[in-house]
Design a protein around this motif. Structure first.
Motif, PDB file in Angstrom:
ATOM      1  N   GLU A  56       0.832  -1.199   0.000  1.00  0.00           N
ATOM      2  CA  GLU A  56       0.000   0.000   0.000  1.00  0.00           C
ATOM      3  C   GLU A  56       0.872   1.258   0.000  1.00  0.00           C
ATOM      4  N   GLN A  57       1.950   1.231   0.771  1.00  0.00           N
ATOM      5  CA  GLN A  57       2.859   2.375   0.844  1.00  0.00           C
ATOM      6  C   GLN A  57       3.572   2.601  -0.488  1.00  0.00           C
ATOM      7  N   VAL A  58       3.967   1.515  -1.134  1.00  0.00           N
ATOM      8  CA  VAL A  58       4.622   1.616  -2.444  1.00  0.00           C
ATOM      9  C   VAL A  58       3.668   2.253  -3.443  1.00  0.00           C
ATOM     10  N   GLU A  59       2.410   1.818  -3.462  1.00  0.00           N
ATOM     11  CA  GLU A  59       1.421   2.381  -4.380  1.00  0.00           C
ATOM     12  C   GLU A  59       1.157   3.858  -4.097  1.00  0.00           C
ATOM     13  N   LYS A  60       1.090   4.231  -2.837  1.00  0.00           N
ATOM     14  CA  LYS A  60       0.878   5.638  -2.483  1.00  0.00           C
ATOM     15  C   LYS A  60       2.038   6.504  -2.977  1.00  0.00           C
ATOM     16  N   GLU A  61       3.247   6.020  -2.787  1.00  0.00           N
ATOM     17  CA  GLU A  61       4.423   6.782  -3.226  1.00  0.00           C
ATOM     18  C   GLU A  61       4.470   6.868  -4.751  1.00  0.00           C
ATOM     19  N   LEU A  62       4.144   5.762  -5.431  1.00  0.00           N
ATOM     20  CA  LEU A  62       4.098   5.787  -6.898  1.00  0.00           C
ATOM     21  C   LEU A  62       3.062   6.798  -7.390  1.00  0.00           C
ATOM     22  N   LYS A  64       2.016   9.466  -5.889  1.00  0.00           N
ATOM     23  CA  LYS A  64       2.541  10.816  -5.642  1.00  0.00           C
ATOM     24  C   LYS A  64       3.562  11.195  -6.711  1.00  0.00           C
ATOM     25  N   LEU A  65       4.457  10.282  -7.051  1.00  0.00           N
ATOM     26  CA  LEU A  65       5.488  10.563  -8.053  1.00  0.00           C
ATOM     27  C   LEU A  65       4.875  10.715  -9.448  1.00  0.00           C
ATOM     28  N   ARG A  66       3.856   9.896  -9.764  1.00  0.00           N
ATOM     29  CA  ARG A  66       3.174  10.038 -11.054  1.00  0.00           C
ATOM     30  C   ARG A  66       2.515  11.408 -11.156  1.00  0.00           C
ATOM     31  N   GLY A  67       2.000  11.905 -10.040  1.00  0.00           N
ATOM     32  CA  GLY A  67       1.412  13.247 -10.013  1.00  0.00           C
ATOM     33  C   GLY A  67       2.457  14.314 -10.319  1.00  0.00           C
ATOM     34  N   GLU A  68       3.660  14.139  -9.784  1.00  0.00           N
ATOM     35  CA  GLU A  68       4.752  15.072 -10.082  1.00  0.00           C
ATOM     36  C   GLU A  68       5.092  15.037 -11.570  1.00  0.00           C
ATOM     37  N   VAL A  69       5.152  13.821 -12.118  1.00  0.00           N
ATOM     38  CA  VAL A  69       5.463  13.672 -13.543  1.00  0.00           C
ATOM     39  C   VAL A  69       4.383  14.352 -14.370  1.00  0.00           C
ATOM     40  N   ARG A  70       3.113  14.111 -14.031  1.00  0.00           N
ATOM     41  CA  ARG A  70       2.005  14.727 -14.779  1.00  0.00           C
ATOM     42  C   ARG A  70       2.085  16.249 -14.739  1.00  0.00           C
ATOM     43  N   SER A  71       2.422  16.778 -13.590  1.00  0.00           N
ATOM     44  CA  SER A  71       2.533  18.228 -13.451  1.00  0.00           C
ATOM     45  C   SER A  71       3.631  18.773 -14.372  1.00  0.00           C
ATOM     46  N   GLU A  72       4.755  18.105 -14.422  1.00  0.00           N
ATOM     47  CA  GLU A  72       5.845  18.554 -15.293  1.00  0.00           C
ATOM     48  C   GLU A  72       5.517  18.312 -16.764  1.00  0.00           C
ATOM     49  N   GLU A  73       4.808  17.206 -17.053  1.00  0.00           N
ATOM     50  CA  GLU A  73       4.368  16.952 -18.430  1.00  0.00           C
ATOM     51  C   GLU A  73       3.550  18.138 -18.932  1.00  0.00           C
ATOM     52  N   ARG A  74       2.639  18.593 -18.108  1.00  0.00           N
ATOM     53  CA  ARG A  74       1.757  19.696 -18.478  1.00  0.00           C
ATOM     54  C   ARG A  74       2.565  20.957 -18.803  1.00  0.00           C
ATOM     55  N   GLN A  75       3.617  21.199 -18.030  1.00  0.00           N
ATOM     56  CA  GLN A  75       4.462  22.373 -18.289  1.00  0.00           C
ATOM     57  C   GLN A  75       5.140  22.254 -19.647  1.00  0.00           C
ATOM     58  N   TYR A  76       5.705  21.088 -19.942  1.00  0.00           N
ATOM     59  CA  TYR A  76       6.382  20.904 -21.222  1.00  0.00           C
ATOM     60  C   TYR A  76       5.397  20.972 -22.391  1.00  0.00           C
ATOM     61  N   VAL A  77       4.240  20.326 -22.231  1.00  0.00           N
ATOM     62  CA  VAL A  77       3.242  20.309 -23.303  1.00  0.00           C
ATOM     63  C   VAL A  77       2.730  21.722 -23.581  1.00  0.00           C
ATOM     64  N   SER A  78       2.548  22.510 -22.531  1.00  0.00           N
ATOM     65  CA  SER A  78       2.034  23.871 -22.740  1.00  0.00           C
ATOM     66  C   SER A  78       3.027  24.736 -23.514  1.00  0.00           C
ATOM     67  N   LYS A  79       4.294  24.351 -23.536  1.00  0.00           N
ATOM     68  CA  LYS A  79       5.319  25.123 -24.255  1.00  0.00           C
ATOM     69  C   LYS A  79       5.723  24.483 -25.587  1.00  0.00           C
ATOM     70  N   ALA A  80       5.209  23.299 -25.875  1.00  0.00           N
ATOM     71  CA  ALA A  80       5.606  22.577 -27.092  1.00  0.00           C
ATOM     72  C   ALA A  80       5.077  23.261 -28.344  1.00  0.00           C
ATOM     73  N   LYS A  81       5.837  23.166 -29.412  1.00  0.00           N
ATOM     74  CA  LYS A  81       5.406  23.732 -30.699  1.00  0.00           C
ATOM     75  C   LYS A  81       4.429  22.800 -31.406  1.00  0.00           C
ATOM     76  N   LEU A  82       4.501  21.510 -31.125  1.00  0.00           N
ATOM     77  CA  LEU A  82       3.598  20.532 -31.713  1.00  0.00           C
ATOM     78  C   LEU A  82       3.166  19.568 -30.615  1.00  0.00           C
ATOM     79  N   VAL A  83       1.862  19.389 -30.474  1.00  0.00           N
ATOM     80  CA  VAL A  83       1.311  18.492 -29.461  1.00  0.00           C
ATOM     81  C   VAL A  83       0.471  17.436 -30.168  1.00  0.00           C
TER      82      VAL A  83
END
Length: 180
Positions: A56-62, A64-83
């Protein structure tokens, strides 16, 4: 950047074209943590301890980390020239709220519902390019709205009527295709 789930095995491994991989390529610390947690998860599954507090702890941490990745994905996608993404992703993800693109390209349009195409068109600042084959299957509808949603865009625009194709200034036939 390709934003969202990638089905194509080769593309899914690309560290520059896929937003998720792009983030991990630029954040080796995050990648290392995620890889370690997946190794732990696999070990717990093999040992039969996955359905435990530790699992359960491993899944919770995963998560949380996936949420961090999604947040950064959104930043890169918002600046991309082609999506590149799916119409489903565009309609449900707030990242695309208030966005406009010079050109919106919609592939496999024969299977799309006309309202989906209209939704895609709303994101086009200048041009909407619809790509598809009027001889392919029309949208699949499993509801009472079949008479409305079951009409493909080619019939809706008067480009085709069943097997009959009308001359239309927007219709461009390919001289060559490579998928088949």
């Amino acid at each position: 950047l390709r934003y969202g789930y990638v089905r194509d095995e080769e593309l899914s491994q690309d560290s520059y074209a896929v937003a998720y991989n792009y983030v991990l390529n630029h954040r080796p610390d995050l990648k290392q943590k995620i890889d370690q947690l997946y190794r732990e998860k696999d070990q717990l599954k093999r040992s039969g301890g996955y359905n435990s507090y530790k699992g359960e702890q491993v899944e919770k941490e995963l998560k949380k980390l996936r949420g961090e990745v999604r947040s950064e994905e959104r930043q890169y996608v918002s600046k991309a020239k082609l999506v590149a993404t799916t119409i489903s992703k565009v309609t449900i993800d707030s990242l695309f709220d208030e966005e406009e693109y010079d050109i919106v390209m919609f592939d496999e349009v024969s299977m799309a519902y006309v309202p989906q195409i209209i939704c895609a068109a709303a994101y086009a600042r200048e041009k909407l390019v619809l790509v598809g084959d009027f001889r392919q299957l029309a949208p699949i509808v499993q509801s009472d709205a079949k008479t409305v949603l079951g009409v493909d865009v080619f019939a809706y625009l008067g480009i085709s009527n069943g097997s009959k194709v009308c001359a239309h200034p927007w219709l461009v036939m390919l001289n060559e295709q490579r998928r088949m």
